[in-house]
Write an enzyme that holds these catalytic residues in place. Structure first.
Site, PDB file in Angstrom:
ATOM      1  N   LYS A   1      19.356  24.230  66.493  1.00  0.00           N
ATOM      2  CA  LYS A   1      19.270  24.011  67.948  1.00  0.00           C
ATOM      3  C   LYS A   1      18.026  23.208  68.313  1.00  0.00           C
ATOM      4  CE  LYS A   1      22.671  25.596  67.591  1.00  0.00           C
ATOM      5  NZ  LYS A   1      23.407  26.241  66.503  1.00  0.00           N
TER       6      LYS A   1
ATOM      7  N   ALA B   1      30.135  21.148  54.719  1.00  0.00           N
ATOM      8  CA  ALA B   1      30.131  22.143  55.805  1.00  0.00           C
ATOM      9  C   ALA B   1      31.524  22.756  55.926  1.00  0.00           C
ATOM     10  CB  ALA B   1      29.705  21.482  57.116  1.00  0.00           C
ATOM     11  N   THR B   2      31.958  23.349  54.809  1.00  0.00           N
ATOM     12  CA  THR B   2      33.314  23.907  54.790  1.00  0.00           C
ATOM     13  C   THR B   2      33.307  25.422  55.015  1.00  0.00           C
ATOM     14  OG1 THR B   2      33.082  23.889  52.383  1.00  0.00           O
ATOM     15  CG2 THR B   2      34.391  22.129  53.360  1.00  0.00           C
TER      16      THR B   2
ATOM     17  N   GLY C   1      13.940  39.506  50.931  1.00  0.00           N
ATOM     18  CA  GLY C   1      13.461  38.722  49.802  1.00  0.00           C
ATOM     19  C   GLY C   1      12.826  37.397  50.184  1.00  0.00           C
ATOM     20  N   ARG C   2      13.237  36.842  51.326  1.00  0.00           N
ATOM     21  CA  ARG C   2      12.616  35.600  51.805  1.00  0.00           C
ATOM     22  C   ARG C   2      11.153  35.835  52.161  1.00  0.00           C
ATOM     23  NH1 ARG C   2      16.314  31.667  54.201  1.00  0.00           N
ATOM     24  NH2 ARG C   2      18.267  32.795  54.390  1.00  0.00           N
TER      25      ARG C   2
ATOM     26  N   ARG D   1      31.144  29.416  55.242  1.00  0.00           N
ATOM     27  CA  ARG D   1      30.191  30.265  54.537  1.00  0.00           C
ATOM     28  C   ARG D   1      30.917  31.463  53.946  1.00  0.00           C
ATOM     29  NH1 ARG D   1      24.941  29.153  55.498  1.00  0.00           N
ATOM     30  NH2 ARG D   1      24.248  31.298  55.242  1.00  0.00           N
TER      31      ARG D   1
ATOM     32  N   VAL E   1      32.045  24.223  63.269  1.00  0.00           N
ATOM     33  CA  VAL E   1      30.904  24.239  64.189  1.00  0.00           C
ATOM     34  C   VAL E   1      29.667  23.601  63.562  1.00  0.00           C
ATOM     35  CG1 VAL E   1      29.396  25.746  65.523  1.00  0.00           C
ATOM     36  CG2 VAL E   1      31.803  26.319  65.281  1.00  0.00           C
TER      37      VAL E   1
ATOM     38  N   HIS F   1      25.384  27.293  95.288  1.00  0.00           N
ATOM     39  CA  HIS F   1      25.676  25.857  95.282  1.00  0.00           C
ATOM     40  C   HIS F   1      24.363  25.078  95.294  1.00  0.00           C
ATOM     41  CE1 HIS F   1      27.650  22.078  96.213  1.00  0.00           C
ATOM     42  NE2 HIS F   1      26.718  21.879  97.150  1.00  0.00           N
TER      43      HIS F   1
ATOM     44  N   GLY G   1      14.016  37.128  59.724  1.00  0.00           N
ATOM     45  CA  GLY G   1      14.929  36.407  60.627  1.00  0.00           C
ATOM     46  C   GLY G   1      16.192  35.887  59.966  1.00  0.00           C
TER      47      GLY G   1
HETATM   48  C1  LIG Z   1      23.273  25.724  60.250  1.00  0.00           C
HETATM   49  C2  LIG Z   1      23.741  27.002  60.864  1.00  0.00           C
HETATM   50  C3  LIG Z   1      23.800  27.127  62.235  1.00  0.00           C
HETATM   51  C4  LIG Z   1      24.218  28.301  62.810  1.00  0.00           C
HETATM   52  N1  LIG Z   1      24.250  28.378  64.167  1.00  0.00           N
HETATM   53  C5  LIG Z   1      24.654  29.518  64.747  1.00  0.00           C
HETATM   54  C6  LIG Z   1      24.643  29.642  66.158  1.00  0.00           C
HETATM   55  O1  LIG Z   1      24.270  28.715  66.874  1.00  0.00           O
HETATM   56  N2  LIG Z   1      25.038  30.809  66.704  1.00  0.00           N
HETATM   57  C7  LIG Z   1      25.455  31.864  65.926  1.00  0.00           C
HETATM   58  O2  LIG Z   1      25.814  32.896  66.482  1.00  0.00           O
HETATM   59  N3  LIG Z   1      25.465  31.781  64.587  1.00  0.00           N
HETATM   60  C8  LIG Z   1      25.071  30.641  63.981  1.00  0.00           C
HETATM   61  N4  LIG Z   1      25.041  30.566  62.625  1.00  0.00           N
HETATM   62  C9  LIG Z   1      25.479  31.750  61.851  1.00  0.00           C
HETATM   63  C10 LIG Z   1      24.379  32.811  61.798  1.00  0.00           C
HETATM   64  O3  LIG Z   1      23.224  32.246  61.245  1.00  0.00           O
HETATM   65  C11 LIG Z   1      24.849  34.002  60.969  1.00  0.00           C
HETATM   66  O4  LIG Z   1      26.074  34.474  61.480  1.00  0.00           O
HETATM   67  C12 LIG Z   1      23.828  35.120  61.028  1.00  0.00           C
HETATM   68  O5  LIG Z   1      22.583  34.695  60.538  1.00  0.00           O
HETATM   69  C13 LIG Z   1      24.302  36.325  60.209  1.00  0.00           C
HETATM   70  O6  LIG Z   1      23.344  37.320  60.289  1.00  0.00           O
HETATM   71  P1  LIG Z   1      23.186  38.430  59.169  1.00  0.00           P
HETATM   72  O7  LIG Z   1      22.094  39.324  59.642  1.00  0.00           O
HETATM   73  O8  LIG Z   1      24.494  39.020  58.836  1.00  0.00           O
HETATM   74  O9  LIG Z   1      22.720  37.655  57.848  1.00  0.00           O
HETATM   75  P2  LIG Z   1      21.640  36.536  57.540  1.00  0.00           P
HETATM   76  O10 LIG Z   1      21.089  35.934  58.750  1.00  0.00           O
HETATM   77  O11 LIG Z   1      22.264  35.649  56.534  1.00  0.00           O
HETATM   78  O12 LIG Z   1      20.444  37.352  56.881  1.00  0.00           O
HETATM   79  C14 LIG Z   1      20.573  38.002  55.668  1.00  0.00           C
HETATM   80  C15 LIG Z   1      19.197  38.160  55.047  1.00  0.00           C
HETATM   81  O13 LIG Z   1      19.325  39.038  53.935  1.00  0.00           O
HETATM   82  C16 LIG Z   1      18.440  38.619  52.916  1.00  0.00           C
HETATM   83  N5  LIG Z   1      18.922  39.179  51.670  1.00  0.00           N
HETATM   84  C17 LIG Z   1      20.115  38.954  51.056  1.00  0.00           C
HETATM   85  N6  LIG Z   1      20.217  39.705  49.955  1.00  0.00           N
HETATM   86  C18 LIG Z   1      19.068  40.415  49.847  1.00  0.00           C
HETATM   87  C19 LIG Z   1      18.596  41.370  48.915  1.00  0.00           C
HETATM   88  N7  LIG Z   1      19.326  41.757  47.890  1.00  0.00           N
HETATM   89  N8  LIG Z   1      17.368  41.851  49.111  1.00  0.00           N
HETATM   90  C20 LIG Z   1      16.599  41.460  50.159  1.00  0.00           C
HETATM   91  N9  LIG Z   1      17.005  40.581  51.074  1.00  0.00           N
HETATM   92  C21 LIG Z   1      18.240  40.077  50.935  1.00  0.00           C
HETATM   93  C22 LIG Z   1      18.523  37.108  52.987  1.00  0.00           C
HETATM   94  O14 LIG Z   1      17.365  36.527  52.412  1.00  0.00           O
HETATM   95  C23 LIG Z   1      18.602  36.872  54.491  1.00  0.00           C
HETATM   96  O15 LIG Z   1      17.332  36.659  55.032  1.00  0.00           O
HETATM   97  C24 LIG Z   1      24.599  29.404  62.003  1.00  0.00           C
HETATM   98  C25 LIG Z   1      24.531  29.307  60.614  1.00  0.00           C
HETATM   99  C26 LIG Z   1      24.094  28.121  60.048  1.00  0.00           C
HETATM  100  C27 LIG Z   1      24.020  28.043  58.558  1.00  0.00           C
END
Ligand SMILES: Cc1cc2nc3c(=O)[nH]c(=O)nc-3n(C[C@H](O)[C@H](O)[C@H](O)COP(=O)(O)OP(=O)(O)OC[C@H]3O[C@@H](n4cnc5c(N)ncnc54)[C@H](O)[C@@H]3O)c2cc1C
Length: 462
Positions: free
Chosen positions: A51, A266-267, A34-35, A269, A179, A441, A39
């Site tokens: 990062k 930041a409590t 949907g975005r 997700r 984190v 080393h 990514g």
């Molecule tokens: C600030 C921040 C820093 C982070 N840093 C790290 C890090 O350094 N290392 C690390 O391992 N993790 C990090 N994370 C966590 C990491 O981003 C998530 O664990 C990871 O993105 C989860 O991946 P995912 O594929 O499950 O979901 P997401 O990355 O959340 O992707 C889900 C996607 O699904 C889409 N979507 C949802 N519902 C629908 C729908 N109904 N139809 C179409 N599209 C939909 C959303 O738009 C989204 O793009 C960080 C998170 C945040 C917020």
């Protein structure tokens, strides 16, 4: 109506990795997102932009604090916040476009829009319904809320708003010493903000090795972050430019107020599955909103799977990626596998923190006999040369068999060093196996070897 072998909903690290692997395995694959960009949270508003800002602000810190010590003189750089945000956005764009390229290369269709599952085997996007033999929910997570804290993404922000503030605030209150709070708190502290972290518990980064928790908190304090521990935030009151944060100390119930320019909530997700129609489908859910899955990531509805932040387990991009690959193998009739005991966790502060496997606490809880091999980076020549002598490598090994059970690193490049130990653990290595491996080393990796030596007859440089 089009028909696919697999439709994945969500193009985060779980979804896009799954899609690429499905396509590589010969399955006709589509991803619904949907975005406007691919990514997911990770590339758009999570791992990658955070990062980029950590890298930029760390570079500033190096220039201000360490360049003069090495004889690099001249005016230290000042912050052009707009340019820093532009750099961050460029990094994000490069990465999200990269996924678009990989989709094209692997012939993965991107179905643009928000998807729902009107019936088993069907995915609806806009007015179109597509059929799929397998549907994979990879819809990720969203920031948790906190009663009394109303987010406007300008003055009271989640991590998403914190990645695009209008200016560097003079003061910032971070609610939650996890984190994300510590990473983004570090960014703004390095850029000159007065940062106060308010945490409900008595230790930062819950679940981490206790010695690492204490060391990291001590180092961050030295870097200028303030901590209020054991404090329950009661609520925030915000105007257009300022906010007040009220908290109660748990030890005596006394109430306190902090004045600030920005509050970062930041409590944690929570899983995001809104609008998918899971209730109508009868999909089993866990009480905290995760989609319930079996060992093959399949829900109680046949052909419907879920991975990543939407299911149980650490909310980490690489955990989602691993599940994405494994479930792809599964639907292709192979045997996908994720070793949940060896998923590293990294905090990208300076110094970095990385851990994998058991902590001393979990070993004590299960009554397992273990030994500790520890080595301080002060004994590592490379770290000393690079002003990175703070921290240590700690390896936990079985007392009887010497098998490595876990590792906890705080120090330079900890997020890279941890993988040597992950690989060793995957191969069931003993600490002695690591100790007997020649390490170049001078490298930070020598500290890992020394910690392994410390599990046996002792390290050399300490
Ligand atoms: C600030 C921040 C820093 C982070 N840093 C790290 C890090 O350094 N290392 C690390 O391992 N993790 C990090 N994370 C966590 C990491 O981003 C998530 O664990 C990871 O993105 C989860 O991946 P995912 O594929 O499950 O979901 P997401 O990355 O959340 O992707 C889900 C996607 O699904 C889409 N979507 C949802 N519902 C629908 C729908 N109904 N139809 C179409 N599209 C939909 C959303 O738009 C989204 O793009 C960080 C998170 C945040 C917020």
């Amino acid at each position: 109506m089009s028909t696919y072998d697999v439709i994945i909903i969500g193009a985060g690290p779980g979804g896009y990795v799954c899609a690429i692997r499905c396509a590589q395995l010969g399955l006709k694959t589509a991803v619904v997102e949907g975005r406007d960009t691919l990514g997911g949270t990770c590339l758009n508003v999570g791992c990658i932009p955070s990062k980029a800002l950590l890298h930029a602000s760390h570079s500033l810190h190096e220039a201000q604090h360490n360049f003069p010590k090495m004889g690099l003189k001249g005016k230290s750089p000042s912050v052009d916040w707009k340019q820093m945000l532009a750099y961050k956005d460029e990094v994000v764009e490069g990465n999200t476009k990269g996924i678009e390229f990989l989709f094209k290369k692997n012939k993965v269709d991107w179905l643009k829009g928000w998807g729902s599952i009107p019936a088993a085997g069907q995915v609806k996007v806009g007015d179109e319904v597509h059929e799929a033999k397998n549907i994979i929910i990879a819809t990720g997570s969203e920031p948790s809320d906190l009663p009394g804290v109303e987010v406007d993404e300008k003055v009271v922000v989640t991590s998403t708003g914190a990645l695009e503030l209008g200016k560097v605030p003079r003061k910032m209150v971070v609610i939650g010493a996890g984190v994300i709070g510590l990473e983004l708190g570090s960014v703004y502290a390095r850029l000159g903000a007065e940062v106060t972290v308010v945490e409900f518990l008595d230790a930062i980064t819950p679940g981490m090795d206790a010695e690492v928790q204490k060391t990291l908190q001590r180092i961050l304090k030295k870097q200028g972050l303030n901590f209020v521990m054991g404090a329950a935030v009661q609520g925030t009151q915000a105007t257009k430019t300022k906010a007040k944060v009220t908290y109660k100390l748990r030890k005596d119930d006394s109430e306190h107020v902090l004045d600030t320019d920005v509050v970062l909530l930041a409590t944690g997700r929570k899983p995001f599955t809104d609008g998918l129609g899971l209730q109508a489908l009868g999909v089993d859910m866990a009480p905290r909103g995760q989609v319930k899955v079996g060992r093959d990531w399949q829900t109680n509805v046949k052909g419907l799977y879920a991975i990543g932040d939407a299911i149980d387990g650490p909310m980490l991009a690489h955990k989602a990626e691993d599940e994405g690959m494994a479930v792809a193998e599964q639907v292709a009739g192979k045997h996908g596998h994720v070793n949940y005991g060896i998923i590293p966790g990294v905090i990208y502060t300076t110094p970095e923190v990385a851990s994998v496997g058991e902590t001393e606490q979990t070993l004590k809880d299960t009554g397992r006999d273990y030994k500790v091999g520890k080595f301080n980076f002060m004994g590592n020549a490379r770290a000393k040369a690079n002003f990175a002598g703070e921290g240590f490598v700690k390896i936990l090994a079985d007392k009887n068999t010497d098998r490595i059970l876990g590792a906890h690193i705080i120090g330079p490049s900890a997020g890279e060093l941890i993988h040597e130990i992950c690989v060793a653990m995957e191969f069931g290595a003993s600490a002695e196996d690591l100790a007997l491996t020649c390490h170049a080393h001078p490298t930070y990796s020598e500290a890992v070897r020394e910690a392994a030596l410390a599990c046996g007859d002792g390290p050399i440089h300490m």
